[in-house]
Scaffold this active site. Structure first.
Site, PDB file in Angstrom:
ATOM      1  N   SER A  21       0.862  -1.183   0.000  1.00  0.00           N
ATOM      2  CA  SER A  21       0.000   0.000   0.000  1.00  0.00           C
ATOM      3  C   SER A  21       0.897   1.231   0.000  1.00  0.00           C
ATOM      4  CB  SER A  21      -0.954  -0.038   1.205  1.00  0.00           C
ATOM      5  OG  SER A  21      -1.874   1.036   1.139  1.00  0.00           O
ATOM      6  N   HIS A  81      -2.617  -0.891  -3.441  1.00  0.00           N
ATOM      7  CA  HIS A  81      -3.846  -0.127  -3.207  1.00  0.00           C
ATOM      8  C   HIS A  81      -3.855   1.125  -4.092  1.00  0.00           C
ATOM      9  CE1 HIS A  81      -4.467  -1.888   1.097  1.00  0.00           C
ATOM     10  NE2 HIS A  81      -4.786  -2.732   0.142  1.00  0.00           N
ATOM     11  N   ASP A  97      -4.449  -4.650   5.592  1.00  0.00           N
ATOM     12  CA  ASP A  97      -4.905  -5.504   4.501  1.00  0.00           C
ATOM     13  C   ASP A  97      -3.796  -6.488   4.144  1.00  0.00           C
ATOM     14  OD1 ASP A  97      -6.560  -6.479   2.465  1.00  0.00           O
ATOM     15  OD2 ASP A  97      -5.676  -5.125   0.984  1.00  0.00           O
TER      16      ASP A  97
END
Length: 340
Positions: free
Chosen positions: A12, A39, A130
């Site tokens: 990310s 992301h 995540d």
């Protein structure tokens, strides 16, 4: 040790630089397929061109239904979850997971199910967590679980979460990951013993909170910040997740963040409505200023009341809020994480 066919990577914040560094060190002879989720939301991404220019392995946005080939980097395109099924890639515009689409968890779960011991999962730099639940599945099905060392990551939250909840096989600085992956693909190293912290959480009964001399009744359920559907709590090892019937899922950490974000949105909308009410009342006061001074005064008072309550709501949302930690940081051996 099973041959490694697929390396799944999640990142990310700070991920573009980390991915460039990683692929630049991989050799052209790297035989496993590489699947990457960064992301990027629904925004246009130039990542395939960036990674292709950074190293010898070609990179591309995956296409729905295409067969997975060795020696190729596949990237999740904007606004699509990327999963694998029967040796092919599927792109889905399913519900967001952990407030992200594409998200890391769907890819990792599908890789775990499809490849088992022939899979490697890698968590790189990023905020929140995540990928932790998906990496847990890869490990549970016999695959190899790797995380970038938290002290080495530009944004350490994702690798820290992975280390806290998954028995990592390797936890290394970014500069050493490419060499490790090549050794694993060439089957020149064995998995290290799993090391995982033990967590014990004391459960306490929540008493009703007294608010303004009355009882605050607990709600019947907790609802999804995305769609308002009822959420069900479930666990993957030490990872606590919440999911609704639509398919939106959240880890506890991201649920806390999403819930606050939705609350802030609602309160700021209320502030806007109160400001508009104040303006409406002021215009009415001006309208009656000459003809009916008493009624004009009442409108002025209503306008002041709306502004006063708008200020109180604004101050409420802008004050500091308690955010309890739900992750535990894995203790680093001798002040450093273990390596191969």
């Amino acid at each position: 040790m099973a041959p490694i066919n697929v390396v799944a990577i999640g990142a990310s914040a700070g991920g573009v630089g980390a991915l460039r560094s990683l692929v630049s060190e991989l050799p052209a002879s790297f035989s496993a397929s590489i699947l990457i989720v960064l992301h990027i939301g629904a925004h246009r991404s130039e990542l395939p061109a960036i990674l292709t220019a950074s190293g010898p392995i070609p990179a591309k946005h995956a296409q729905d239904g295409e067969k997975i080939a060795p020696g190729q980097i596949y990237l999740a395109p904007p606004d699509r979850h990327m999963i694998v099924n029967n040796g092919s890639i599927r792109l889905l515009r399913g519900p967001k997971e952990n407030c992200a689409r594409p998200a890391v968890d769907p890819l990792f779960r599908s890789v775990a199910e499809s490849y088992g011991p022939a899979a490697v999962g890698v968590i790189l730099t990023g905020n929140l967590n995540d990928g932790t639940a998906g990496l847990y599945e890869i490990k549970r099905r016999g695959g190899i679980a790797i995380a970038q060392a938290a002290y080495d990551a530009a944004y350490p939250a994702m690798p820290t979460s992975a280390a806290a909840h998954v028995a990592l096989d390797y936890c290394l600085p970014l500069a050493e990951l490419a060499g490790l992956l090549q050794k694993l693909v060439e089957r020149k190293t064995a998995k290290e013993p799993a090391v995982m912290n033990e967590f014990a959480a004391a459960k306490t009964e929540q008493e009703p909170e007294i608010v303004a001399s009355g009882i605050f009744n607990r709600p019947i359920t907790v609802t999804c910040p995305d769609c308002g559907g009822a959420l069900k709590k479930f666990e993957h090892g030490s990872i606590i997740k919440f999911g609704c019937h639509i398919g939106h899922t959240y880890t506890a950490e991201i649920m806390e963040s999403a819930q606050f974000e939705e609350m802030e949105k609602v309160i700021r909308a209320a502030v806007r409505f109160l400001n508009e009410r104040a303006e409406f009342c002021l215009q009415m006061a001006e309208l009656f200023h000459r003809s009916e001074p008493a009624q004009s005064s009442q409108w002025h008072e209503a306008s002041k009341q709306a502004l006063d309550r708008a200020y109180k709501l604004r101050d409420l949302v802008e004050q500091d809020w308690l955010t309890p930690e739900t992750n535990h940081v894995v203790a680093e051996r001798d002040g450093r994480v273990h390596s191969n």
